[in-house]
Design an enzyme around this catalytic site. Structure first.
Site, PDB file in Angstrom:
ATOM      1  CE1 TYR A   1     -26.190   6.477 -32.316  1.00 36.33           C
ATOM      2  CE2 TYR A   1     -28.321   6.736 -33.281  1.00 36.33           C
ATOM      3  CZ  TYR A   1     -27.020   7.516 -32.746  1.00 36.33           C
ATOM      4  OH  TYR A   1     -27.209   8.431 -32.781  1.00 36.33           O
TER       5      TYR A   1
ATOM      6  CE1 TYR B   1     -29.588  11.006 -30.028  1.00 41.57           C
ATOM      7  CE2 TYR B   1     -29.429  13.085 -30.693  1.00 41.57           C
ATOM      8  CZ  TYR B   1     -29.377  11.750 -31.001  1.00 41.57           C
ATOM      9  OH  TYR B   1     -29.412  11.362 -32.483  1.00 41.57           O
TER      10      TYR B   1
END
Lengths: 398, 138
Positions: free
Chosen positions: A297, A347
């Site tokens: 992440y 994203y």
């Protein structure tokens, strides 16, 4: 406790759907969700009626109903035996897959769709504004929350800048270190046709990119995207008979240290990864040295750096020197965020690392495919490093 | 700052934080202290995160602490701050434990360092409101 030997490899990702990503205007998050699920079903070779589980995660632009669960009616999914909306920030996507896998393993459902959709971008408005949290002129939350507004501390960028600065102060981490991550991921993105930013960058470009909130440059920060990603989890047996090579789920874990916001609590430099890793690696029967590919992440470059430390790829505080030699970039010894990640790819919160983890486990990365991909680490991160989730994926059942 | 009209957003007390804001106006940094385990916390949480006791008292903090971490904001997110960028914002770790959001004053942004000792400055920005900022100390 379920025997690890039984759970490891018992379930798999059978379908993946990624919509067009980025500045795609004129659609609601529901539309993106429907499109991603359609693509995932097509990818797997499943029909809508085969789906009997739906887990929903929404971003900034809400999906209909409580926690987004009206998506079910919206899509006419009438065979569901499992349905809920979930939220633990950027850690949600991997936790959805965990609950899906456990549900399939224990017979609550056969094919569980995990969906994340968002549409924060509006034409004519900057992407950062979607996450600024300033509320605009005249907005003042009452009480202590108002101090953030009074002192000009707005949005997620500001908070991660604080975390990155703390790490720099404690360990001597530098912008060169953060920059190495940004440059490496852009090089990966250049090989990903679906990435939003594919123009190669140098460390000088990184330093020249404007400050957002020091110590974070623009190129330290993730993109903002409209779009959706859907992942289907099925039993290993069912997945083997479907269209795609299964990405077997070998291990899973979560860690939620939270933040008590007081002395003795290193929330800025310690993530939940050590807690999540312990269980996930135990289940998968692996150690950190067994990992071939990482999908970490990366809401900010710093998130990657601190995550590497907390998985034990290097010592605490050594993340800067560890990444400086470009080992995460194409040709490096630890291929990481091979689709460009959230920094250069797209994203979709926790679905960005998961989607690329599935692509790599399947061996479908094309030009950017990691040569060795037997063990793929995928991580999620929510809040300001408050929540962490882990998945270990593999193309091998055992 | 009192010489000219203050143009930045001014916070407003709520029931839970009334003593904190009242204290600031009198030049005191007020915290909640759990009377069971003696840990300090900022107002806003009804119970102690550690022992879950709701027995609390207000206590005056020393106003001293260290610069836990800071950032320099360049992005113009709020119209009132648009002409001020770049400016610093910070988390100060008080000697009593809690970390408080603030700005650092009387220091060039270039000279800010994590863990530098700081002390409270009570900045009366209006007749009703005093903001607690911090400056470097010995």
């Amino acid at each position: 406790m379920t025997d690890d030997k039984d759970l490891r490899g018992a379930t798999a990702v059978s379908g993946l759907g990624i919509t067009e990503q980025g500045k795609v205007y004129g659609h609601s998050s529901s539309w993106f969700a429907a499109e991603a699920i359609r693509l995932a079903l097509e990818d797997a070779g499943l029909e809508k009626s085969d789906v009997d589980g739906l887990l929903v995660s929404q971003g900034v632009a809400p999906l209909p109903g409580m926690g987004g669960v009206d998506l079910q009616s919206h899509l006419g999914m009438t065979n569901l035996r499992l349905l809920t909306g979930m939220q633990v920030g950027g850690a949600t996507a991997a936790t959805m897959i965990q609950y899906a896998a456990l549900s399939v393993y224990h017979g609550l459902a056969n094919h569980v769709v995990c969906i994340f959709a968002d549409a924060p971008l509006r034409e004519g408005r900057g992407g950062g504004g979607s996450y600024s949290g300033s509320g605009g002129a005249g907005y003042m939350p009452p009480g202590m929350s108002g101090l953030y507004t009074a002192f000009g501390m707005f949005g997620v960028n500001a908070r991660y800048a604080l975390a990155a600065r703390r790490h720099m102060g404690m360990y001597g981490t530098t912008n060169d270190h953060f920059g190495a991550i940004a440059v490496g991921q852009r090089a990966w993105a250049a090989m990903n046709p679906a990435a939003q930013q594919r123009e190669p960058i140098t460390l000088s470009d990184y330093h020249a990119s404007r400050w957002v909130a020091e110590p974070l440059h623009l190129l330290d920060c993730c993109l903002v995207s409209n779009g959706a990603v859907a992942v289907i989890v099925s039993s290993a047996e069912a997945a083997r008979d479907l269209k795609q090579p299964p990405a077997y789920i070998w291990g899973m874990g979560q860690g939620h240290p939270g933040d008590l916001k007081r002395a003795g609590w290193d929330a800025e430099t310690q993530t939940g990864a050590p807690i999540a890793k312990r269980r996930a690696f135990e289940m998968a029967g692996i150690d950190v040295g067994d990992i071939d590919v990482c999908q970490l992440y990366d809401c900010y470059t710093y998130t990657v750096l601190v995550t590497l430390e907390d998985y034990g790829f290097c010592e605490k505080g050594e993340g800067g020197p560890f990444v400086a030699d470009g080992k995460l970039a194409p040709g490096g010894s630890l291929p990481t965020n091979t689709g460009g990640g959230q920094l250069s790819g797209f994203y979709m919160w926790g679905m960005t690392p998961i989607a690329e983890g599935i692509v790599q486990a399947r061996g479908q990365g094309g030009e950017r495919q990691a040569e060795k991909h037997d063990v793929v680490l995928v991580t999620g991160n929510g809040g300001i490093l408050d929540h962490h989730s882990t998945l270990v994926l593999s193309p091998n059942r055992s | 700052m009192a010489d000219q009209a203050y143009t930045l957003p001014i916070p407003v007390a709520d029931e839970a934080s009334q003593e904190f804001f009242d204290g600031a106006r009198e030049g005191k940094l007020m915290l909640l202290r759990c009377t069971q385990c003696q840990r300090y916390r900022l107002p806003g949480r009804e119970l102690c995160s550690d022992c879950w006791s709701t027995d609390t008292e207000w206590a005056q903090a020393t106003g001293r602490g260290k610069l836990y971490t800071f950032g320099i904001m360049h992005q113009k997110y709020h119209p009132a701050f648009a002409d001020m960028t770049p400016y610093n914002y910070a988390l100060v770790e008080l000697d009593e434990g809690p970390r408080l959001v603030t700005n650092i004053v009387e220091c060039d942004d270039d000279d800010l360092r994590t863990d530098m000792p700081v002390e409270a400055v009570f900045d009366a920005v209006s007749d009703e409101a005093t903001l607690i900022r911090f400056r470097p100390s010995e």
